[in-house]
Each structure stands twice: as C-alpha cells, then as structure tokens.
Design a protein around this motif. Sequence first.
Motif, PDB file in Angstrom:
ATOM      1  N   TYR A  43      22.699  22.293 -22.226  1.00  0.00           N
ATOM      2  CA  TYR A  43      22.464  20.898 -21.841  1.00  0.00           C
ATOM      3  C   TYR A  43      22.359  20.005 -23.068  1.00  0.00           C
ATOM      4  CZ  TYR A  43      21.523  23.011 -17.330  1.00  0.00           C
ATOM      5  OH  TYR A  43      21.644  23.714 -16.156  1.00  0.00           O
ATOM      6  N   GLN A  44      23.122  18.904 -23.052  1.00  0.00           N
ATOM      7  CA  GLN A  44      23.069  17.955 -24.168  1.00  0.00           C
ATOM      8  C   GLN A  44      22.568  16.592 -23.688  1.00  0.00           C
ATOM      9  OE1 GLN A  44      26.781  16.585 -26.029  1.00  0.00           O
ATOM     10  NE2 GLN A  44      25.789  16.725 -28.046  1.00  0.00           N
ATOM     11  N   PRO A  45      21.508  16.067 -24.339  1.00  0.00           N
ATOM     12  CA  PRO A  45      20.923  14.788 -23.907  1.00  0.00           C
ATOM     13  C   PRO A  45      21.873  13.606 -24.112  1.00  0.00           C
ATOM     14  CG  PRO A  45      19.455  15.954 -25.441  1.00  0.00           C
ATOM     15  CD  PRO A  45      20.758  16.671 -25.459  1.00  0.00           C
ATOM     16  N   LEU A  61      29.462  24.337 -19.969  1.00  0.00           N
ATOM     17  CA  LEU A  61      29.566  25.735 -19.567  1.00  0.00           C
ATOM     18  C   LEU A  61      29.799  26.667 -20.761  1.00  0.00           C
ATOM     19  CD1 LEU A  61      29.586  27.548 -17.062  1.00  0.00           C
ATOM     20  CD2 LEU A  61      32.041  27.107 -16.838  1.00  0.00           C
ATOM     21  N   ARG A  62      29.108  27.810 -20.749  1.00  0.00           N
ATOM     22  CA  ARG A  62      29.285  28.842 -21.769  1.00  0.00           C
ATOM     23  C   ARG A  62      29.477  30.188 -21.079  1.00  0.00           C
ATOM     24  NH1 ARG A  62      29.758  24.769 -24.039  1.00  0.00           N
ATOM     25  NH2 ARG A  62      28.581  23.898 -25.788  1.00  0.00           N
ATOM     26  N   TRP A  63      30.296  31.035 -21.717  1.00  0.00           N
ATOM     27  CA  TRP A  63      30.535  32.372 -21.173  1.00  0.00           C
ATOM     28  C   TRP A  63      30.060  33.398 -22.189  1.00  0.00           C
ATOM     29  CZ3 TRP A  63      36.094  34.780 -20.581  1.00  0.00           C
ATOM     30  CH2 TRP A  63      35.988  36.073 -20.029  1.00  0.00           C
ATOM     31  N   VAL A 237      28.555  11.109 -31.266  1.00  0.00           N
ATOM     32  CA  VAL A 237      27.795  10.305 -32.221  1.00  0.00           C
ATOM     33  C   VAL A 237      27.099  11.233 -33.217  1.00  0.00           C
ATOM     34  CG1 VAL A 237      25.923   8.630 -32.499  1.00  0.00           C
ATOM     35  CG2 VAL A 237      27.484   8.465 -30.546  1.00  0.00           C
ATOM     36  N   GLU A 238      27.553  11.171 -34.466  1.00  0.00           N
ATOM     37  CA  GLU A 238      27.062  12.115 -35.468  1.00  0.00           C
ATOM     38  C   GLU A 238      26.264  11.449 -36.577  1.00  0.00           C
ATOM     39  OE1 GLU A 238      30.455  14.386 -36.826  1.00  0.00           O
ATOM     40  OE2 GLU A 238      30.633  15.483 -34.940  1.00  0.00           O
ATOM     41  N   THR A 239      26.375  10.131 -36.730  1.00  0.00           N
ATOM     42  CA  THR A 239      25.677   9.461 -37.837  1.00  0.00           C
ATOM     43  C   THR A 239      24.864   8.259 -37.348  1.00  0.00           C
ATOM     44  OG1 THR A 239      27.457   7.890 -38.333  1.00  0.00           O
ATOM     45  CG2 THR A 239      27.580  10.053 -39.411  1.00  0.00           C
ATOM     46  N   GLY A 256      25.574  13.011 -28.752  1.00  0.00           N
ATOM     47  CA  GLY A 256      26.183  13.609 -29.931  1.00  0.00           C
ATOM     48  C   GLY A 256      25.188  14.386 -30.760  1.00  0.00           C
ATOM     49  N   TYR A 257      25.716  15.050 -31.799  1.00  0.00           N
ATOM     50  CA  TYR A 257      24.895  15.935 -32.616  1.00  0.00           C
ATOM     51  C   TYR A 257      23.740  15.195 -33.277  1.00  0.00           C
ATOM     52  CZ  TYR A 257      28.761  19.276 -32.091  1.00  0.00           C
ATOM     53  OH  TYR A 257      29.716  20.124 -31.592  1.00  0.00           O
ATOM     54  N   LEU A 258      23.886  13.872 -33.518  1.00  0.00           N
ATOM     55  CA  LEU A 258      22.793  13.111 -34.116  1.00  0.00           C
ATOM     56  C   LEU A 258      21.541  13.179 -33.240  1.00  0.00           C
ATOM     57  CD1 LEU A 258      21.901  11.074 -36.384  1.00  0.00           C
ATOM     58  CD2 LEU A 258      22.553   9.259 -34.796  1.00  0.00           C
TER      59      LEU A 258
HETATM   60  P1  C2E Z   1      33.745  17.251 -22.956  1.00  0.00           P
HETATM   61  O1  C2E Z   1      33.360  17.133 -21.527  1.00  0.00           O
HETATM   62  O2  C2E Z   1      34.447  16.080 -23.560  1.00  0.00           O
HETATM   63  O3  C2E Z   1      32.396  17.605 -23.720  1.00  0.00           O
HETATM   64  C1  C2E Z   1      32.067  17.164 -25.014  1.00  0.00           C
HETATM   65  C2  C2E Z   1      32.288  18.248 -26.045  1.00  0.00           C
HETATM   66  O4  C2E Z   1      31.962  17.720 -27.323  1.00  0.00           O
HETATM   67  C3  C2E Z   1      31.388  19.472 -25.868  1.00  0.00           C
HETATM   68  O5  C2E Z   1      32.105  20.618 -26.328  1.00  0.00           O
HETATM   69  C4  C2E Z   1      30.229  19.161 -26.806  1.00  0.00           C
HETATM   70  O6  C2E Z   1      29.521  20.306 -27.229  1.00  0.00           O
HETATM   71  C5  C2E Z   1      30.959  18.500 -27.947  1.00  0.00           C
HETATM   72  N1  C2E Z   1      30.110  17.587 -28.696  1.00  0.00           N
HETATM   73  C6  C2E Z   1      28.965  16.972 -28.311  1.00  0.00           C
HETATM   74  N2  C2E Z   1      28.470  16.177 -29.272  1.00  0.00           N
HETATM   75  C7  C2E Z   1      29.324  16.275 -30.314  1.00  0.00           C
HETATM   76  C8  C2E Z   1      29.347  15.676 -31.637  1.00  0.00           C
HETATM   77  O7  C2E Z   1      28.496  14.880 -32.020  1.00  0.00           O
HETATM   78  N3  C2E Z   1      30.405  16.015 -32.425  1.00  0.00           N
HETATM   79  C9  C2E Z   1      31.390  16.884 -32.034  1.00  0.00           C
HETATM   80  N4  C2E Z   1      32.358  17.160 -32.893  1.00  0.00           N
HETATM   81  N5  C2E Z   1      31.392  17.462 -30.803  1.00  0.00           N
HETATM   82  C10 C2E Z   1      30.371  17.156 -29.959  1.00  0.00           C
HETATM   83  P2  C2E Z   1      32.108  21.982 -25.486  1.00  0.00           P
HETATM   84  O8  C2E Z   1      30.748  22.233 -24.952  1.00  0.00           O
HETATM   85  O9  C2E Z   1      32.747  23.017 -26.350  1.00  0.00           O
HETATM   86  O10 C2E Z   1      33.056  21.657 -24.262  1.00  0.00           O
HETATM   87  C11 C2E Z   1      34.418  21.392 -24.451  1.00  0.00           C
HETATM   88  C12 C2E Z   1      35.083  20.904 -23.187  1.00  0.00           C
HETATM   89  O11 C2E Z   1      35.101  21.935 -22.193  1.00  0.00           O
HETATM   90  C13 C2E Z   1      34.359  19.751 -22.525  1.00  0.00           C
HETATM   91  O12 C2E Z   1      34.698  18.544 -23.174  1.00  0.00           O
HETATM   92  C14 C2E Z   1      34.907  19.843 -21.109  1.00  0.00           C
HETATM   93  O13 C2E Z   1      36.158  19.214 -21.020  1.00  0.00           O
HETATM   94  C15 C2E Z   1      35.066  21.339 -20.924  1.00  0.00           C
HETATM   95  N6  C2E Z   1      33.943  21.862 -20.128  1.00  0.00           N
HETATM   96  C16 C2E Z   1      32.680  22.190 -20.528  1.00  0.00           C
HETATM   97  N7  C2E Z   1      31.939  22.631 -19.490  1.00  0.00           N
HETATM   98  C17 C2E Z   1      32.729  22.564 -18.388  1.00  0.00           C
HETATM   99  C18 C2E Z   1      32.545  22.867 -16.999  1.00  0.00           C
HETATM  100  O14 C2E Z   1      31.466  23.256 -16.518  1.00  0.00           O
HETATM  101  N8  C2E Z   1      33.634  22.677 -16.168  1.00  0.00           N
HETATM  102  C19 C2E Z   1      34.819  22.205 -16.657  1.00  0.00           C
HETATM  103  N9  C2E Z   1      35.842  22.047 -15.780  1.00  0.00           N
HETATM  104  N10 C2E Z   1      35.027  21.891 -17.940  1.00  0.00           N
HETATM  105  C20 C2E Z   1      33.996  22.068 -18.806  1.00  0.00           C
END
Ligand code: C2E
Length: 278
Positions: A43-45, A61-63, A237-239, A256-258
Amino acid sequence: DAKKARQRLQVYRTGRDAEHLHRLSLVNDLRRAVPNGELELHYQPKLQLSSRRVAHVEALLRWRHPQHGLVPPDEFIPLAEHSGLIRSLTDWVLHEVIRQCAEWADSGLDIGIALNLSAMDLGSGDLPDVLARHLARYRLDPGRLVLEITETAVMRDAFYSLEVLNRLKACGVMLAIDDFGTGYSSLSHLKRLPVDELKIDKSFVIGMDQDEDDAVIVRSTIELAHNMGLKVVAEGVETEATMELLHRYRCDSVQGYLISRPMAVAEATRWLGEASRR
Ligand code: C2E
Ligand code: CA
Ligand code: CA
Ligand code: CA
C-alpha cells in the motif's frame, strides 16, 4: 561468414527458447499463485496537499514466488492478461482490498483504497456484480474505493468501456484515469466518462523539477482537469522541489517515494496509524 551466422542464430534461438520456456513455466506457477496464497498487496499513501492528510492508499499487487522471490507486477500482469488469468487475479485483489478496507475502518482507521484494473477487466461484464457482492458482504461504504483504469484501457473499446464504467460508478465507487498523458486520448474524450479523478503519469512528474517542458505539461493538465471538475493526483513525486511546484499548480494529491514507498500491510497499518495521530 555463413557458419558464424548460423552459430549466432543458434545462440539467439537458445536464448529465445529459454526465455519462452521461462515464461511458460511462470504462467503455470501463476495459475497456482491464488490458491497457494502467494499474492500480497502493498500500500502506498496518497497525500492530499490542502489538508496534508492521507485519505487514500493505492493497493499494488506483489507475487511472492517460492523460487524467484518477489516478482514485480510489470512482469506478471502482462502474462496474466495473455493467458486469461487476469480476472482471477483481479477478483482476488478486489476481495482483499474490500476486506482490508473494512478491517481498517473497524479498527478506527479512516482510509480509502485505490486499486488497479486491467484493460481486460473492462471487457468482462460481470465485474460490477462481483464488486457489488463484496461491498455488501463487508458492509463497506463504496465511497471509500477508487478504481484506477488506464487511459489506453478505456480507449481500447470506448463504447463498451463506457457501459461497464457506468455500471461500476452506479455501485457508488470513485473512478480514476491512470497513467494519464501516455495514451493518445484527449481530455474531450474523457469528458464523456463518469470519472472523478485523473492521475498524471510519473514519466511527466519525475523530472518536472528539472525539465521545463514536463512542468508545463503537468501544469496545463492540472488546469484542464480542474476546468472539467476532476481532481488531480500526481504520481512519482520524488523531491521536495516537485512537491512545491505541484502545490503551486494546485494539484490535489501527490503520491511517490518522497512521501513513502509502497509498504506491506503491517508496515502500512503502522504508518497510517502514526500519520492519523500527527
Ligand atoms: P501504476 O498503477 O502506474 O503504479 C505506480 C507504480 O509506480 C508502482 O509500481 C509504484 O510502486 C511506482 N512508484 C510509486 N511512487 C514512485 C516514485 O516516486 N518513483 C518511481 N520511479 N516509481 C514510483 P509497481 O508497484 O511496480 O506497479 C507497476 C504497475 O503494475 C502499476 O502501475 C499498475 O499498472 C500495475 N499493477 C499493480 N498492481 C496491480 C493490480 O492489482 N492489478 C493490475 N491490473 N495492475 C496492477
Ligand atoms: Ca495505478
Ligand atoms: Ca503510472
Ligand atoms: Ca501503469
């Protein structure tokens, strides 16, 4: 020469076959991921800029693969989509998110959850029924849920999508357009959709404190979205500099990571508890 070329082709083929086999075996493993309990949500706020409050988290989602460890969604969601497994994953996510949200509400945590739908989920007409069933079972206020759908998913079959979106919306949930700016649709297209929120893709946000063009794109997207009555979330949002710019542009929420990386449920529960006491 010809012999060398043949050898190169051989190496290439072996590499490709290995890759292909790897993916085949991953699909087989994925079939068992739900019954084996290998899936988890992090979960990300999402921080509301005006109130400095976290009103929602996004479920990602994570596997947890028994041999390969934690597999990121970008690697297995496409596999799930191509093999037809995506609906069983989405059903699991939908159920888990609603159960978790009800659990947090019971423990006094006033927090909503956003979840991601795949393009293929919009293609199956029973999603609104599944959603309604889970909501009723856990007596959850549907207003706490946000369904995130990518711009390209909606545009794939705009006519059919509109019907499913209308039925999802009728359940009382909120709808968000994800990855906005990466597809080819225009805001005028989106005007016809029953969406509440627009998420600006991180590819524009990450560098906007350095890159004037990105900053201009983000700023004008926020203005246009507001003129259409939509809330705007910026992801990636990182900065501090980016957060300040977004505040100045009157962006509604940031993620974002910030603020925080996605967290496993125990850590997220602790984090949210502390944030609500601040
Ligand atoms: P998304 O929905 O665009 O989610 C945002 C992604 O950016 C997430 O990667 C998140 O961890 C990452 N992120 C968050 N803050 C930052 C930041 O400050 N900087 C950077 N560089 N990245 C950041 P994640 O968790 O690897 O997920 C990737 C994609 O996988 C998601 O993009 C979404 O399209 C898909 N996904 C994730 N969970 C599910 C799900 O339950 N169902 C489906 N259908 N797709 C999912
Ligand atoms: Ca998302
Ligand atoms: Ca995105
Ligand atoms: Ca995405």
